[in-house]
Design an enzyme around this catalytic site. Sequence first.
Site, PDB file in Angstrom:
ATOM      1  N   PHE A 111       0.823  -1.224   0.000  1.00  0.00           N
ATOM      2  CA  PHE A 111       0.000   0.000   0.000  1.00  0.00           C
ATOM      3  C   PHE A 111       0.850   1.265   0.000  1.00  0.00           C
ATOM      4  O   PHE A 111       0.366   2.339  -0.345  1.00  0.00           O
ATOM      5  CB  PHE A 111      -0.947   0.004   1.205  1.00  0.00           C
ATOM      6  CG  PHE A 111      -0.318   0.488   2.485  1.00  0.00           C
ATOM      7  CD1 PHE A 111       0.399  -0.360   3.294  1.00  0.00           C
ATOM      8  CD2 PHE A 111      -0.429   1.825   2.866  1.00  0.00           C
ATOM      9  CE1 PHE A 111       0.994   0.095   4.468  1.00  0.00           C
ATOM     10  CE2 PHE A 111       0.160   2.289   4.039  1.00  0.00           C
ATOM     11  CZ  PHE A 111       0.878   1.424   4.834  1.00  0.00           C
ATOM     12  N   LYS A 112       2.119   1.140   0.368  1.00  0.00           N
ATOM     13  CA  LYS A 112       2.997   2.305   0.402  1.00  0.00           C
ATOM     14  C   LYS A 112       3.060   3.011  -0.961  1.00  0.00           C
ATOM     15  O   LYS A 112       3.342   4.192  -1.035  1.00  0.00           O
ATOM     16  CB  LYS A 112       4.418   1.893   0.813  1.00  0.00           C
ATOM     17  CG  LYS A 112       4.546   1.120   2.119  1.00  0.00           C
ATOM     18  CD  LYS A 112       4.528   2.014   3.319  1.00  0.00           C
ATOM     19  CE  LYS A 112       5.050   1.392   4.609  1.00  0.00           C
ATOM     20  NZ  LYS A 112       4.497   0.134   5.060  1.00  0.00           N
ATOM     21  N   ASP A 113       2.808   2.251  -2.029  1.00  0.00           N
ATOM     22  CA  ASP A 113       2.842   2.857  -3.366  1.00  0.00           C
ATOM     23  C   ASP A 113       1.819   3.981  -3.517  1.00  0.00           C
ATOM     24  O   ASP A 113       2.062   4.937  -4.249  1.00  0.00           O
ATOM     25  CB  ASP A 113       2.557   1.793  -4.438  1.00  0.00           C
ATOM     26  CG  ASP A 113       3.781   0.932  -4.726  1.00  0.00           C
ATOM     27  OD1 ASP A 113       4.913   1.464  -4.695  1.00  0.00           O
ATOM     28  OD2 ASP A 113       3.609  -0.275  -4.986  1.00  0.00           O
TER      29      ASP A 113
END
Length: 465
Positions: A111-113
């Site tokens: 999810f960091k993207d």
Amino acid sequence: MKYISTRGQSPALSFEDAMLAGLASDGGLYVPEKIPQFSKEEIASWASLSYQELAFKVMSPFVDGEVPDDELRELIQKTYSTFRHDAIAPLVQTAHNEFILELFHGPTLAFKDFALQFLGNLLDYVLKKKDQRVVIMGATSGDTGSAAIEGCRHSDNVDIFILHPHNRVSEVQRRQMTTVLQKNVFNLALEGNFDDCQNMVKSSFGDQSFLPPDRQLVAVNSINWVRIMAQIVYYFYAGLALDAPHRAVSFSVPTGNFGDIFAGYLAKKMGLPIDRLVIATNANDILHRCISNNDHSLETLVQSLSPSMDIMVSSNFERMLFDLYDQDGGAINNLMLNFKTTGKLILSDLALTKARAVFTSYRLDDKTMTQVMTHFWEATGYLLDPHTAIGVEAARKTLYRQDIPVVCLSTAHPAKFPESIRKAGFSNEPELPRYMADLFDRKESYSVQPNNIEVVQQFIADNIR
Ligand SMILES: *Cc1c(COP(=O)(O)O)cnc(C)c1O
């Protein structure tokens, strides 16, 4: 919109300057002075928007015109065009009123993207406009590093140095960072744990004299406000898909640094009808102890099968405290200084009551998490990654309202953690997506560094272009 420090002693900054500043000079984190609010009617009118259109609606009040609207829209388009799913953040139903929000369709499978690809593009835009060069220094428990490197590798105005704990990230995570061979990308494997990495980065922000005079450090960790801001969007996106604002929704969030779930807290403040936010932790359970028992005290860090949550001190908790203490910077300053000397942080009764009105918490050790993965696979044919499994079980154990759907944030693709999946007893390892299939054949480059700040800072000074 002005951005102020949670410790109340640094001057307020503009949006762009808050993005570039990282930690405030008083040791605090930047937060918007005021949280924008949307009416029920306005939120309802967004039901048919694409993820990108919704991102503009949710983020533009925070940017407040500092980036012109058309250019902000373009940056959003560019960011999410690299995602491999048309919906960007698809929802999958796995039980009655239980949904998985798949946040792993970006280029590095976590999810960091969502935030870091956006931050990379925004940073590049702002630095070009200002004709400025900066140094990024970041600590990663695995996923931030690869997403930040991916977001900045093409930025000429950035040299990026990422510290990861040596031998404590998965091989896929490491290779996603170390196989990027651009001249502005440096991977440092620190002989220490994630908190050592994070402390080193924090100290370096506090005293940047090791850098040449024309450079400053920029943060990619979730102390950077832009990360939080970009994560608010998918709470709205999932909520709208489940008929909010006409009905309430709960979220369960595998939590480490408290950035992801803090974005959910803000979504609620902005008008999304969120019933409960579940803080799901692994054996590193300081947040669970805090919410359930007012015991926010340091313990030894444990290495778990959900390594991206192997964090003791959650930086973003301070942002929440600032809100719970009605933006009283002096009080937060005292709490944090006291925590630094005693290793304990005790919430006031009022703050604890306010926190419990929103948050539920739960903790899972590796053994239970592994059982959850197995049972879930057998029941649904869906393979959860270890972090997501913790979130799903935390929701099942703590939420009782059958009429309110719960969205479990899936923070990573299971193929990112083959070691954990193997240890969980699965013989069929999940496959990497096709575009990453050659990851294990690519050439790696990284440097092992001692847990010594002078040595690391010298390495950075020597390698800045
Ligand atoms: C970073 C990360 C988390 C924790 O998110 P925070 O914002 O730090 O709380 C959970 N799961 C995965 C897979 C991650 O990469």
